[in-house]
Structure formats: structure tokens, C-alpha cells
Scaffold this active site. Structure first.
Site, PDB file in Angstrom:
ATOM      1  N   CYS A 178      -3.175   1.142  -3.749  1.00  0.00           N
ATOM      2  CA  CYS A 178      -1.733   1.259  -3.553  1.00  0.00           C
ATOM      3  C   CYS A 178      -1.364   2.580  -2.866  1.00  0.00           C
ATOM      4  CB  CYS A 178      -1.008   1.047  -4.885  1.00  0.00           C
ATOM      5  SG  CYS A 178       0.720   0.600  -4.616  1.00  0.00           S
ATOM      6  N   HIS A 195      -3.198  -3.592  -7.848  1.00  0.00           N
ATOM      7  CA  HIS A 195      -3.426  -2.967  -9.149  1.00  0.00           C
ATOM      8  C   HIS A 195      -4.146  -3.980 -10.024  1.00  0.00           C
ATOM      9  CE1 HIS A 195      -0.959   0.499  -8.351  1.00  0.00           C
ATOM     10  NE2 HIS A 195       0.048  -0.261  -7.978  1.00  0.00           N
TER      11      HIS A 195
HETATM   12  N1  LIG Z   1       2.190   1.976  -7.215  1.00  0.00           N
HETATM   13  C1  LIG Z   1       2.090   2.725  -6.142  1.00  0.00           C
HETATM   14  O1  LIG Z   1       1.056   3.376  -5.914  1.00  0.00           O
HETATM   15  C2  LIG Z   1       3.283   2.831  -5.218  1.00  0.00           C
HETATM   16  C3  LIG Z   1       2.980   3.480  -3.906  1.00  0.00           C
HETATM   17  C4  LIG Z   1       4.219   3.996  -3.198  1.00  0.00           C
HETATM   18  N2  LIG Z   1       4.905   4.971  -3.994  1.00  0.00           N
HETATM   19  C5  LIG Z   1       5.144   2.848  -2.827  1.00  0.00           C
HETATM   20  O2  LIG Z   1       6.103   2.596  -3.529  1.00  0.00           O
HETATM   21  O3  LIG Z   1       4.929   2.198  -1.842  1.00  0.00           O
END
Ligand SMILES: NC(=O)CC[C@H](N)C(=O)O
Length: 498
Positions: A332, A430
């Protein structure tokens, strides 16, 4: 006078790396066939050790004794001060409490401890060939020099040749070394046989002109530039629980970068359960080491955390590992960082409109939007060495990523997801380790890279691990130092040359 030869390591300041250099020398001399013991007349530390005969001593000499392959002995550290307030310490002499003393009172009486120090030293010198002596702090504390018993004062008492180490990592190393030498008396200066630049990272060639100037100004040779060694050895001031006896070390080392806004770190819990995977969270370049896999986790604020990675020195350290072929996995936010650019045109991610260069390890570009994608996903990994692993997971992110390379997996409906290039992997999923299939393929690949068989790989006994780390330390320091000059300073020839 005693029989053993000796060498003393002094530093330009505390934390210059004297303890580790002494441990390295203990190991090197032991490897070269000399019976070697460490010695430090006076330690100030709260983290003490109890010897087999129930006496208390500082831990640095314990580690050095282990490096030398001998039993720690209170003679290696006859005085231990355990500070109990800003102005006073418990004074321990030959392993037993002498009393509680304000600093000024100790300062007045410490000279009376010289017979104890010499008795310990001389008795040790009867038993070994070489004593590696560690100084304390700096020999140029001119306010304390008069009755010194731990730096030049001790060097005079036992007639020790001295090496002076400066810490380049903290900056000003030329001034550290030159200034220290200049503040010494001529007879003290004459004891110094060479200078050492310690904890160096980078290209020695760039340093060379400075070394020549330093030699000219101090009239002393630089006997080595020791790199910042990534060894896992307990140091004087840090509690290294990992290294307590009896514990084992898992054979595969996974470093997860502990980003300030880390999110969804439950992704990695299945890895922590695996018997072959040692998972640690890393916050700075010093402790990154040489892991078998680096993971960049998700983060609530990819932009700020990328900037943190840059400022903390972890970015160059990570890029160096990746260039050497260490696998890197980004999940992510971590996946987003691995790409070429990260655009936050409306400041929805970081609070202000900006575009950043990514780590440049994947052919991807991410743009943050105001819309969050939330979805449960079933997919199958398509990239080697994970191909075929069933994945279940979920996506939560506002960034949209364009991919120009190979995908990491294919979703149930055929949509490609994530990206792979060489040994760098990125995915939005995830929970990717939850089915266990990816974990098994990962373990198999990491084992293959390391040349170990997954089914027979045993946990490495702590003692074996410790010995391996001492050997790595000795190897790094031996390569960096002019060992012939060191032996000559001690009045010894290297055994293999005899
Ligand atoms: N869960 C995350 O790693 C989110 C990644 C990043 N902050 C986004 O919203 O795209």
C-alpha cells in the site's frame, strides 16, 4: 613488570566506538593465536555483569572477553562506577561495593586505587599474551587530566602504546583528532602510535586528501579507516535483549521499516509467527543491517513518511541493499513509495500540494485523490517467485497508481494489481500473508537465496550467532587497519610471519 604486550584504544569522545574496536582487536589477536584479554581500569555504567565467582564488572569487557574467547574476569575491570545521581556513584572495586561517593570525593581518592588497578592488570598480564586496553571518554579532558587513571595516566602506568580513534559519523573528525592530539602533553602525544577514523560510510577516496593533511599536522600515521560495521554485538549502553544467552536467532531476517504513520501493521503478524522468520521493526539506518528482506508497510501519510525515510538516511541505505539484490516488498503506502513519482495535487494526502520523487525502484506513478478505495480482494500472485499463491486481502487507499511494468497479482475478475521489477515487489493488498501461501513461497525463496534448506533450517543457537558476529566484526576491522603497524606498535610480529 608484567609479561604481556598491550595496546590501548583511546577515543576523542565517549561513543567514538572504542568498545567495539577493542572487541575487534581481542578477536583478531585471538584468531592470530595470541591469548588475549581486555582491560579497562574504570567503567561508568549501570549495566553490569556478575562473574562466575559472583563479582560485579562492566559489560563492555565481558563482550570483549567473549570476543577473545575467554571467561570474563573482574581483573578486566577493577573499578566500576554506578552513577546513582547527577553528583554521586556507587564505587565498586574488584567486583565489590566500596561505598557510595559524591563525584568530588571520588575524584580525590581515585589515585589511591592505583595499586588495585595495577594488581589486577599485572595479574592478568601473567595469564595472557596481549592485553587490549580501553580508555574512557577523551584523554583531552584537561580539567580532569591531573589524576587520570583511565586514559593517558593508565597508559603511563602500564607503558601502553596508544591508538586514538575519532568518530567520523558524528562529524568534525579531523578537528576531533587534531584537537585531542594538540591538547596532550609531549610525552602523552609520544604514546600515540596512530590515528583511526571510525564509523566511516562512503567513499574512502574522498577522505584521502584530508588523511594526508591530518598526518602532516599531527605527525602521526592514520592506521585505518574503519567502516560503520553492521554487526549485532551488544554495546555498553544499550540493552540488547535479542542477545541474551539461551535465546535463538531465526535464520531469516526481515526488516520492516517503522514508518512514523505506519498503518495496517497487522499485515505482518503471520510472518512473526513463522519459525524461520525473524521480524524486526527498523527506525534508522544504523540498525537496518543486511536483512534478507526489507518491507515497506502501509502508511496513513505516504508523502510525509517518504520524506522521513529520506531524512533518516534510510533511503540511501535501502537503495544500497536493493542494488545488491536484497528483495524489497512494499504494501500500500510502501508500494506507492517504491515508484517513480508521488503527486499530491490537492494536498489531500499531506496537507499541501506537492509532487515528490519516489524511491525509483518500480515503474509506477501515484496520484493522491480525495476518493478512498475500499474493497475486499481475492487474487492470485503472478510474479515469480510467488506465482500461484492464493491471496485474500483488502484495499484501503486514496492514491491511484499507474503501472508500466509487470503486475504482482491478478484479481478474481482478471484485473492486474501491483507491480514487480527484479526483486522489488509492490501491492495494495493488505492481509496478503493471511492465506499462508505467500508466506511459504516467500520463505522458500529467501532460503534459496541464502543457501539454506527450509525443512532442515534450524534456529541458530545464540552462542553460534554471537561467534559469527564477532568474526564479522574482526573481518571488517582487520581489513581496515594496518595490522602490521599495530603489531609493531606492541613490539610483536604477526604470528603467521614468525
Ligand atoms: N493504507 C495505506 O497504506 C494508505 C496509503 C496512502 N496513505 C493512501 O491513502 O493512498
Amino acid at each position: 613488570m608484567s609479561k604481556a604486550s598491550c595496546i590501548m584504544v583511546q577515543g576523542t569522545m565517549s561513543g567514538a566506538g572504542k568498545s567495539l574496536l577493542c572487541a575487534a582487536l581481542c578477536r583478531i589477536f585471538a584468531q592470530d593465536g595470541y591469548r588475549t584479554a581486555p582491560f579497562k581500569s574504570q567503567n561508568m555504567a549501570l549495566n553490569s555483569f556478575v562473574t562466575r565467582d559472583g563479582l560485579e564488572m562492566g559489560r563492555a569487557q565481558v563482550v570483549q572477553a567473549q570476543a577473545a574467547g575467554i571467561e570474563p574476569d573482574v581483573r578486566m575491570n577493577p573499578i566500576l562506577l554506578k552513577p546513582s545521581s547527577d553528583v554521586g556513584s556507587q564505587v565498586i572495586v574488584n567486583g565489590e561495593v566500596r561505598g557510595q561517593m559524591p563525584a568530588a570525593a571520588y575524584f580525590k581518592m581515585k589515585k589511591s586505587l592505583i595499586p588495585d588497578i595495577l594488581a589486577a592488570y599485572n595479574s592478568l598480564a601473567e595469564a595472557v599474551d596481549i592485553i587490549v586496553i580501553e580508555g574512557a571518554g577523551s584523554p583531552a579532558e584537561i580539567n580532569l587530566k591531573a589524576d587520570d587513571i583511565v586514559n593517558m595516566g593508565l597508559a603511563k602506568l602500564v607503558d601502553a602504546p596508544v591508538l586514538l580513534a575519532g568518530d567520523i559519523d558524528r562529524g568534525g573528525v579531523f578537528a576531533q583528532l587534531y584537537g585531542t592530539v594538540e591538547l596532550l602533553e609531549p610525552d602523552e602525544r609520544a604514546r600515540i602510535k596512530g590515528l583511526i577514523i571510525n564509523k566511516f560510510r562512503g567513499d574512502v577516496e574522498i577522505l584521502r586528501p584530508g588523511l594526508a593533511m591530518l598526518e602532516e599536522k599531527t605527525h602521526l600515521p592514520v592506521l585505518g579507516v574503519v567502516p560503520y560495521l553492521k554487526v549485532d554485538i551488544e554495546d555498553e549502553d544499550s540493552l540488547s535483549e535479542r542477545l541474551e544467552t539461551g535465546k535463538t536467532v531465526k535464520p531469516l531476517d526481515i526488516a520492516i521499516l517503522r514508518l512514523p504513520h505506519i498503518s495496517n501493521f497487522t499485515d505482518f503478524m503471520p510472518l512473526e509467527q513463522h519459525p524461520l522468520l525473524g521480524v524486526r521493526y527498523v527506525q534508522n539506518a544504523h540498525t537496518l543491517g543486511t536483512p534478507d528482506l526489507v518491507i515497506l508497510p502501509g502508511t496513513k501519510n505516504t508523502v510525509d513518511d517518504l520524506l522521513w525515510l529520506r531524512q533518516s538516511g534510510l533511503e540511501p541505505a535501502l537503495l544500497k541493499l536493493a542494488a545488491r539484490g536484497t528483495p524489497v516488498l512494499g504494501v500500500c503506502g510502501g508500494y506507492q513509495m517504491l515508484g517513480q513519482t508521488l503527486a499530491d495535487p490537492d494536498g489531500t494526502e499531506s496537507g499541501r500540494a506537492q509532487t515528490l520523487r519516489g524511491l525509483g525502484l518500480l515503474p509506477t506513478r501515484t496520484t493522491f485523490t480525495a476518493r478512498k478505495r475500499r474493497a475486499q480482494v481475492t487474487a492470485e500472485a503472478t510474479a515469480a517467485p510467488f506465482a500461484g499463491a492464493a491471496l485474500t486481502g483488502y484495499e484501503i487507499h486514496t492514491g491511484r497508481t499507474e503501472v508500466e511494468g509487470l503486475p504482482f497479482c491478478t484479481q478474481e475478475d482478471g484485473t492486474p494489481e501491483g507491480c514487480v521489477q527484479d526483486r522489488v515487489f509492490g501491492t495494495y493488498l493488505h492481509g496478503l500473508f493471511d492465506t499462508g501461501e505467500l508466506t511459504e513461497k516467500l520463505v522458500a525463496a529467501l532460503c534459496a537465496r541464502k543457501g539454506i534448506a527450509p525443512d532442515t533450517a534450524a534456529l541458530m543457537p545464540m552462542e553460534q550467532y554471537r561467534q559469527q558476529q564477532f568474526d564479522l566484526l574482526a573481518e571488517g576491522v582487520r581489513k581496515a587497519l594496518d595490522m602490521d603497524a599495530l603489531y609493531a606498535a606492541m613490539g610483536l610480529a604477526r604470528k603467521e610471519q614468525l
